[in-house]
Design a protein around this motif. Structure first.
Motif, PDB file in Angstrom:
ATOM      1  N   UNK A   1       0.823  -1.205   0.000  1.00  0.00           N
ATOM      2  CA  UNK A   1       0.000   0.000   0.000  1.00  0.00           C
ATOM      3  C   UNK A   1       0.858   1.257   0.000  1.00  0.00           C
ATOM      4  N   UNK A   2       1.935   1.252   0.796  1.00  0.00           N
ATOM      5  CA  UNK A   2       2.806   2.432   0.871  1.00  0.00           C
ATOM      6  C   UNK A   2       3.514   2.672  -0.453  1.00  0.00           C
ATOM      7  N   UNK A   3       4.015   1.611  -1.081  1.00  0.00           N
ATOM      8  CA  UNK A   3       4.732   1.762  -2.348  1.00  0.00           C
ATOM      9  C   UNK A   3       3.814   2.297  -3.445  1.00  0.00           C
ATOM     10  N   UNK A   4       2.617   1.743  -3.555  1.00  0.00           N
ATOM     11  CA  UNK A   4       1.709   2.188  -4.612  1.00  0.00           C
ATOM     12  C   UNK A   4       1.214   3.600  -4.326  1.00  0.00           C
ATOM     13  N   UNK A   5       0.914   3.889  -3.066  1.00  0.00           N
ATOM     14  CA  UNK A   5       0.513   5.256  -2.723  1.00  0.00           C
ATOM     15  C   UNK A   5       1.634   6.245  -3.055  1.00  0.00           C
ATOM     16  N   UNK A   6       2.879   5.836  -2.833  1.00  0.00           N
ATOM     17  CA  UNK A   6       4.018   6.690  -3.169  1.00  0.00           C
ATOM     18  C   UNK A   6       4.072   6.972  -4.673  1.00  0.00           C
ATOM     19  N   UNK A   7       3.862   5.921  -5.472  1.00  0.00           N
ATOM     20  CA  UNK A   7       3.867   6.098  -6.931  1.00  0.00           C
ATOM     21  C   UNK A   7       2.734   7.018  -7.373  1.00  0.00           C
TER      22      UNK A   7
ATOM     23  N   UNK B   1       2.906  -5.502 -10.290  1.00  0.00           N
ATOM     24  CA  UNK B   1       3.873  -6.593 -10.335  1.00  0.00           C
ATOM     25  C   UNK B   1       4.583  -6.637  -8.989  1.00  0.00           C
ATOM     26  N   UNK B   2       4.550  -7.813  -8.376  1.00  0.00           N
ATOM     27  CA  UNK B   2       5.060  -7.940  -7.009  1.00  0.00           C
ATOM     28  C   UNK B   2       6.561  -8.200  -7.015  1.00  0.00           C
ATOM     29  N   UNK B   3       7.293  -7.207  -7.496  1.00  0.00           N
ATOM     30  CA  UNK B   3       8.749  -7.269  -7.470  1.00  0.00           C
ATOM     31  C   UNK B   3       9.267  -6.619  -6.201  1.00  0.00           C
ATOM     32  N   UNK B   4      10.540  -6.248  -6.237  1.00  0.00           N
ATOM     33  CA  UNK B   4      11.153  -5.588  -5.083  1.00  0.00           C
ATOM     34  C   UNK B   4      11.833  -4.311  -5.570  1.00  0.00           C
ATOM     35  N   UNK B   5      11.176  -3.145  -5.480  1.00  0.00           N
ATOM     36  CA  UNK B   5       9.832  -2.959  -4.929  1.00  0.00           C
ATOM     37  C   UNK B   5       8.751  -3.353  -5.927  1.00  0.00           C
ATOM     38  N   UNK B   6       7.468  -3.395  -5.486  1.00  0.00           N
ATOM     39  CA  UNK B   6       6.379  -3.616  -6.435  1.00  0.00           C
ATOM     40  C   UNK B   6       6.366  -2.515  -7.482  1.00  0.00           C
ATOM     41  N   UNK B   7       5.872  -2.843  -8.666  1.00  0.00           N
ATOM     42  CA  UNK B   7       5.804  -1.854  -9.746  1.00  0.00           C
ATOM     43  C   UNK B   7       4.362  -1.682 -10.221  1.00  0.00           C
ATOM     44  N   UNK B   8       4.006  -0.441 -10.466  1.00  0.00           N
ATOM     45  CA  UNK B   8       2.739  -0.095 -11.090  1.00  0.00           C
ATOM     46  C   UNK B   8       2.978  -0.047 -12.592  1.00  0.00           C
ATOM     47  N   UNK B   9       2.164  -0.792 -13.353  1.00  0.00           N
ATOM     48  CA  UNK B   9       2.372  -0.870 -14.799  1.00  0.00           C
ATOM     49  C   UNK B   9       1.123  -0.392 -15.527  1.00  0.00           C
ATOM     50  N   UNK B  10       1.220  -0.362 -16.844  1.00  0.00           N
ATOM     51  CA  UNK B  10       0.125  -0.078 -17.781  1.00  0.00           C
ATOM     52  C   UNK B  10      -0.439   1.328 -17.608  1.00  0.00           C
ATOM     53  N   UNK B  11       0.238   2.281 -18.237  1.00  0.00           N
ATOM     54  CA  UNK B  11      -0.250   3.657 -18.243  1.00  0.00           C
ATOM     55  C   UNK B  11      -0.970   3.973 -19.554  1.00  0.00           C
ATOM     56  N   UNK B  12      -1.607   2.968 -20.139  1.00  0.00           N
ATOM     57  CA  UNK B  12      -2.201   3.141 -21.469  1.00  0.00           C
ATOM     58  C   UNK B  12      -3.405   4.074 -21.469  1.00  0.00           C
ATOM     59  N   UNK B  13      -4.091   4.236 -20.332  1.00  0.00           N
ATOM     60  CA  UNK B  13      -5.188   5.210 -20.313  1.00  0.00           C
ATOM     61  C   UNK B  13      -4.878   6.366 -19.358  1.00  0.00           C
ATOM     62  N   UNK B  14      -3.638   6.451 -18.898  1.00  0.00           N
ATOM     63  CA  UNK B  14      -3.236   7.581 -18.058  1.00  0.00           C
ATOM     64  C   UNK B  14      -3.254   8.858 -18.878  1.00  0.00           C
TER      65      UNK B  14
END
Length: 320
Positions: free
Chosen positions: A151-157, A177-190
């Motif tokens: 939650x903290x990592x995604x909120x940070x992104x 993607x649950x990497x280290x750190x987790x990554x937010x992907x797919x900005x196709x509709x951003x």
């Protein structure tokens, strides 16, 4: 009224994605042409296909080897029948433009692009690890010790994106993607916050769309929309179940029938979820965008959990 973390009382599975209103018109479903690359086939100069990762109506995604970088990457390429589709090409270009402008440890990076060649594509960082959706499907809910740092990592992104005047609009377990750190992907509709305010049709993935995405008139889409996406993602991660059932698939059905989140409220989180995580997640799912915390407030509310000693479960004390 804005959310106050110290006064929270003042406030198939589903996955169908609604069409992007940036396209010239909503496309009707039709057979998808595929490149059909096998392992070793060239996708472009210095890019060799390893395996198909997936795709949608407009794009295919391949794991590929980049001879220039001497590393694996993800190549998102327009399908053969979409090369002359102006909306699809504009969407790919817009995604590349946004990715080129951002740099954050929890957002997958753009590595290259060719939007003018025979096979228009963008090349993305490959992040080793499963999707959050896969983990939930295979193993059920996350433990608090896993969920809190996620939650903290995604909120940070999201805080970073919002500070850059951008909104993601498709935060969901499949896009983490649950990497280290987790990554937010797919900005196709951003898109920019200003452009998001001009959206007139539903946009996003049905089960994870905030109410204002389901019914964007009057338009209230903005950073709180992404906070809803984080909240509904974390709720599913903590319960192991989608928050809202699949709605009607008929595009002519009433909005309330297509999007249960317009009328329904999420079930309470389990009592085992500590207040530092439960309260911000529940606040993130407030129907009114003005009642939701910001992404920064979400991170700050959950961060104290990261400093707690790891809990030892009873089954860890049993002799093997």
């Amino acid at each position: 009224m804005t959310w106050n973390p110290h006064d929270p009382g003042g406030t198939p599975p589903p996955g169908q994605r609604t069409e992007d209103p940036m396209s010239a018109a909503i496309q009707t479903e039709r057979p998808r042409e595929a490149w059909g690359f096998d392992q070793g086939d060239p996708i472009a100069d210095d890019l060799t296909a390893l395996r198909l990762l997936g795709g949608g109506t407009r794009y295919e995604a391949y794991l590929a080897f980049d001879a220039r970088l001497h590393h694996v990457a993800v190549v998102k390429v327009l399908r053969p029948d979409r090369r002359e589709d102006g909306g699809a090409l504009r969407g790919l270009r817009a995604e590349a433009d946004i990715l080129r402008s951002v740099s954050h440890p929890a957002i997958a990076r753009l590595l290259g692009e060719d939007l003018e060649g025979e096979r228009p594509y963008i090349e993305l960082e490959f992040v080793e690890g499963p999707r959050l959706s896969t983990l939930i499907r295979r193993f059920g809910p996350l433990e608090v010790e896993q969920a809190a740092p996620l939650a903290v990592e995604v909120a940070s992104a999201l805080h970073y994106l919002h500070g850059s005047d951008l909104v993601h609009l498709d935060v969901k377990p499949k896009n983490l993607i649950m990497g280290a750190p987790p990554r937010l992907i797919d900005l196709s509709i951003a898109r920019s916050v200003e452009a998001a305010r001009e959206i007139e049709r539903p946009i996003g993935t049905d089960a994870y769309m905030a109410p204002e995405q389901c019914d964007p008139r009057p338009n209230r889409i903005g950073p709180p929309t992404d906070v809803w996406g984080l909240g509904i993602t974390m709720h599913e991660a903590l319960t192991g179940e989608p928050v809202f059932p699949a709605g009607a698939e008929d595009p002519d059905a009433a909005l309330e029938a297509r999007y249960p989140q317009l009328l329904g409220r999420p079930a309470p989180l389990p009592p085992t979820v500590p207040d530092e995580l439960r309260l911000p997640v529940e606040a993130a799912l407030a129907p009114d965008p003005q009642d939701r915390p910001t992404a920064r407030q979400m991170a700050e509310a959950v961060e104290p959990l990261l400093r707690r000693p790891r809990r030892l479960r009873l089954n860890q004390l049993k002799p093997r």
